[in-house]
Each structure stands twice: as C-alpha cells, then as structure tokens.
Design a protein around this motif. Structure first.
Motif, short mmCIF file in Angstrom:
data_model
loop_
_atom_site.label_atom_id
_atom_site.label_comp_id
_atom_site.label_asym_id
_atom_site.label_seq_id
_atom_site.Cartn_x
_atom_site.Cartn_y
_atom_site.Cartn_z
N ASP A 126 0.83 -1.21 0.00
CA ASP A 126 0.00 0.00 0.00
C ASP A 126 0.87 1.26 0.00
OD1 ASP A 126 -2.32 -1.48 0.00
OD2 ASP A 126 -2.65 -1.33 2.17
N ALA A 127 1.92 1.25 0.82
CA ALA A 127 2.82 2.41 0.87
C ALA A 127 3.52 2.61 -0.46
CB ALA A 127 3.84 2.23 1.99
N PHE A 128 3.93 1.49 -1.09
CA PHE A 128 4.61 1.59 -2.38
C PHE A 128 3.68 2.12 -3.46
CE2 PHE A 128 5.84 -0.29 -6.48
CZ PHE A 128 7.12 0.22 -6.59
N MET A 129 2.46 1.63 -3.50
CA MET A 129 1.51 2.07 -4.52
C MET A 129 1.09 3.52 -4.30
SD MET A 129 1.31 -0.34 -6.60
CE MET A 129 0.04 0.39 -7.64
N ASP A 130 0.99 3.93 -3.03
CA ASP A 130 0.66 5.33 -2.75
C ASP A 130 1.77 6.26 -3.19
OD1 ASP A 130 -1.77 4.67 -1.66
OD2 ASP A 130 -1.07 4.70 0.43
N THR A 131 3.01 5.76 -3.15
CA THR A 131 4.17 6.61 -3.45
C THR A 131 4.55 6.57 -4.92
OG1 THR A 131 4.99 6.06 -1.24
CG2 THR A 131 6.51 7.17 -2.72
N ILE A 132 4.43 5.41 -5.56
CA ILE A 132 4.91 5.27 -6.94
C ILE A 132 4.14 6.17 -7.90
CG2 ILE A 132 3.38 3.37 -7.61
CD1 ILE A 132 7.12 3.71 -8.49
N ILE A 151 9.28 9.60 1.25
CA ILE A 151 7.82 9.49 1.25
C ILE A 151 7.40 8.05 1.46
CG2 ILE A 151 5.72 9.78 -0.13
CD1 ILE A 151 7.04 12.14 -1.49
N PHE A 152 8.09 7.12 0.81
CA PHE A 152 7.75 5.70 0.95
C PHE A 152 7.92 5.23 2.39
CE2 PHE A 152 9.43 1.32 1.15
CZ PHE A 152 8.26 0.64 0.82
N LEU A 153 9.08 5.55 2.99
CA LEU A 153 9.34 5.12 4.37
C LEU A 153 8.36 5.77 5.34
CD1 LEU A 153 13.24 5.18 4.43
CD2 LEU A 153 11.75 3.18 4.35
N CYS A 199 15.53 17.39 4.39
CA CYS A 199 14.26 17.53 3.69
C CYS A 199 13.21 16.54 4.20
CB CYS A 199 14.45 17.36 2.19
SG CYS A 199 15.02 15.74 1.67
N ALA A 200 13.64 15.53 4.97
CA ALA A 200 12.67 14.58 5.52
C ALA A 200 11.67 15.26 6.43
CB ALA A 200 13.41 13.47 6.28
N ALA A 201 12.10 16.36 7.09
CA ALA A 201 11.20 17.07 8.00
C ALA A 201 10.03 17.67 7.24
CB ALA A 201 11.96 18.15 8.75
N SER A 202 10.30 18.37 6.13
CA SER A 202 9.22 18.98 5.36
C SER A 202 8.36 17.92 4.69
CB SER A 202 9.79 19.95 4.32
OG SER A 202 10.67 19.29 3.43
N VAL A 203 8.96 16.81 4.31
CA VAL A 203 8.19 15.70 3.73
C VAL A 203 7.19 15.18 4.76
CG1 VAL A 203 8.31 13.32 2.90
CG2 VAL A 203 9.95 15.00 2.07
N ALA A 204 7.66 14.92 5.98
CA ALA A 204 6.79 14.38 7.02
C ALA A 204 5.67 15.34 7.37
CB ALA A 204 7.61 14.05 8.27
N LEU A 205 6.00 16.62 7.55
CA LEU A 205 4.99 17.61 7.92
C LEU A 205 3.93 17.77 6.85
CD1 LEU A 205 7.45 20.24 9.43
CD2 LEU A 205 5.70 19.00 10.72
N THR A 206 4.36 17.81 5.59
CA THR A 206 3.40 17.97 4.49
C THR A 206 2.51 16.75 4.36
OG1 THR A 206 5.04 19.33 3.32
CG2 THR A 206 3.16 18.54 2.04
N ALA A 261 5.59 3.81 7.64
CA ALA A 261 5.49 4.00 9.10
C ALA A 261 4.12 4.51 9.50
CB ALA A 261 6.58 4.97 9.56
N LEU A 262 3.57 5.42 8.69
CA LEU A 262 2.27 5.99 9.00
C LEU A 262 1.17 4.95 8.89
CD1 LEU A 262 0.96 8.66 9.81
CD2 LEU A 262 0.62 9.15 7.37
N ASN A 263 1.23 4.11 7.85
CA ASN A 263 0.24 3.04 7.70
C ASN A 263 0.29 2.07 8.88
OD1 ASN A 263 -0.66 4.06 5.28
ND2 ASN A 263 0.57 2.69 4.01
N ALA A 264 1.52 1.77 9.33
CA ALA A 264 1.66 0.86 10.46
C ALA A 264 1.07 1.47 11.74
CB ALA A 264 3.14 0.53 10.67
N LEU A 265 1.34 2.77 11.96
CA LEU A 265 0.81 3.44 13.15
C LEU A 265 -0.71 3.54 13.12
CD1 LEU A 265 3.41 6.32 13.65
CD2 LEU A 265 3.01 4.38 15.18
N ILE A 266 -1.24 3.85 11.95
CA ILE A 266 -2.70 3.93 11.83
C ILE A 266 -3.34 2.57 12.08
CG2 ILE A 266 -4.60 4.29 10.19
CD1 ILE A 266 -2.95 6.55 8.96
N GLY A 267 -2.68 1.52 11.53
CA GLY A 267 -3.20 0.17 11.73
C GLY A 267 -3.18 -0.25 13.18
#
Length: 291
Positions: free
Chosen positions: A8-14, A178-180, A221-228, A184-190
C-alpha cells in the motif's frame, strides 16, 4: 499484514514519481536561470531586503536558504532578510503538493502565508536591530570575508551536472522518504487508529505548533516531507503544519553554522526562527483558519 502495508505504501508513493521528477526538472532549470540574479538582487535590496527575501524564498528546496546564509556570512544582508528567506522557504512542501495535485488555490494560499509571515518577521527583526547589516569582527576584512564564503547555491545544486541528473537524484531521495514515511504511518494507523494519532500531539493547541517547530529544525528535507504528508493525511492541522514548515529550511541552518563563525549570532537567529515560526502556527490555530 506487513506485506499489505508495504504494498500500500509503495503504490501510494509510486504514483507520485513522474510528477515529482517533472517538478524537480522544472525547478532545477529555474534555479539555474534565476539563482544568481536573485542572490544579487537580495544582496542589493537594502530596506526592501525582507520583502524581496520572503518572495524569493518560496522557491522550493533549500538552495536559496543556503545562498542567503552565505550572503549573511558575507555581511551583505541583514538578519531580518535572512529570517524572511528561511521562514518563506518551502523546501519539499511545494513539490509534494504539486505531485499530490492539491488545488492550486490552496497551494498559493500556503505560499502566501509563508511570504507574509516571513516578511513581517524580517521587518520586525530589522526594526528591533536597527536595520543594520552585521559587521565583521575585529581583524576581519569585509571583502575577504565575502569571498571566503562564496560557495553559494552552486555547491548545493551542483550546476555543472546539468538539469536531469540532480532532478533524478532528488526525486529518488524524496521518493524514498515518502515511501518510508507512508509505511510507518500506515503501520501506526493500523495499530493505534487515525483518530488517536490525530489528537495525540500535533493537533493540540500550542503543544502542536511547539512540537512541529522542533520537527522543522531537523536539517533535512525529511522534515518537510513528514509535515506535508501529515497535513495531507488530515493528521495535522494548518497551524502545526505551518509552524514546522516555517521553521524548516532544509540544510540552510547547517550552512549558516558552517559559514558564519559568530556562534552567538547563529544561536540568536535559531531562536528567532523557532519563536516566529511557532508563534505563527499558534496564531493560525487561534484564528481557526483552515485551507
């Protein structure tokens, strides 16, 4: 279950990949065309420095914040102008919003807010400090100081490589972040549930902007990626997101601490950046503004 999360994470990102690459190609091209001219214009702007710096700072990535750090170290701009650039710099926010095909009016409003807050903070700082450019310490030569810190935007974007290679490298890097983060976000939500995460920290009054501002201080840049991404997922409100993105400037802070040898100035600037960014986020929360 783990495989489903990864897939799911890969498809959301690709699906973002072509949009990210085209966006970075366009940005690399514009950066090479206008980067030098913009730097010279900001360096000569005088009292208009914070306004021009805030407008020019909305160009994504951290190239211009790095260039502004060199201008400040070379005693060519005021602290207010530097602050305006850092607060308005969008880093990876704009490419992600464009690749996610967010409504263009929302994008312009977000950029407009960053410009307004950057401009206000810049002029307030210059007014408090008398609008003076920083001076070299005793024994330093101004011209030599400027020449000694002229690494400029070229070092950040590696202009000699052309447009496509840096764009491809940046696309792969951000794609990985974004993928990582999505995984992580999908796992936390689950595990915890979306509602629990949304109200845990970042959507709490005052606490949310304070924490998001700390995330924004991460020189990557990971910070702005995560926040966005948190904002787009609905797990973070406008106030905390803006607080983090106003404070965040990619590697700009690292460049400032490397090229400007006045540690007290650097720490004062870091504190101002955090305070203004967090204050803006708290103000937006209090106003109940949503985009």
């Amino acid at each position: 279950m783990l495989w489903d999360m990864i897939w799911d994470a890969f498809m959301d990102t690709i699906k973002l990949l072509p949009f990210l690459f085209l966006t970075y190609v366009a940005m690399e091209y514009l950066e090479r065309k206008v980067g030098r001219k913009t730097e010279r214009a900001v360096g000569r702007a005088g009292y208009a420095g914070p306004a021009l710096g805030a407008v020019c700072g909305i160009f994504p990535q951290c190239g211009f914040s790095a260039a502004a750090s060199n201008l400040y170290a070379g005693r060519m701009i005021t602290m207010g102008t530097l602050l305006a650039v850092f607060l308005s710099t969008s880093d990876e926010m704009l490419p992600i919003l464009l690749s996610e095909q967010v409504n263009i009016q929302v994008i312009f409003k977000l950029l407009g807010l960053k410009v307004i807050f950057g401009m206000l903070a810049g002029y307030l700082t210059d007014f408090a400090l008398g609008g003076q450019r920083p001076v070299c310490r005793k024994g330093e030569n101004v011209e030599g100081h400027r020449q000694g810190h002229s690494c400029h935007i070229k070092d950040a974007c590696r202009c000699e490589e052309g447009v496509f290679r840096p764009a491809a490298r940046h696309t792969v890097q951000v794609f990985g972040f974004i993928f990582l983060f999505s995984l992580a976000l999908n796992a936390l939500i689950g595990l915890a549930g979306e509602d629990f995460l949304a109200g845990l920290f970042f959507n709490r009054p005052v606490v949310g902007p304070l924490l998001a501002g700390l995330v924004g201080l991460v020189p990557n840049c990971a910070a702005s990626v995560a926040l966005t991404e948190l904002y787009l997922e609905g797990l973070m409100g406008l106030g905390p997101m803006m607080a983090g993105l106003l404070v965040g400037s990619g590697v700009g802070l690292l460049v400032l601490f490397r090229v400007n040898h006045n540690g007290k100035e650097n720490m004062a600037f870091l504190l101002l950046l955090y305070v203004f960014g967090v204050a803006a986020g708290i103000l937006l929360d209090a106003a109940g503004l949503a985009l």
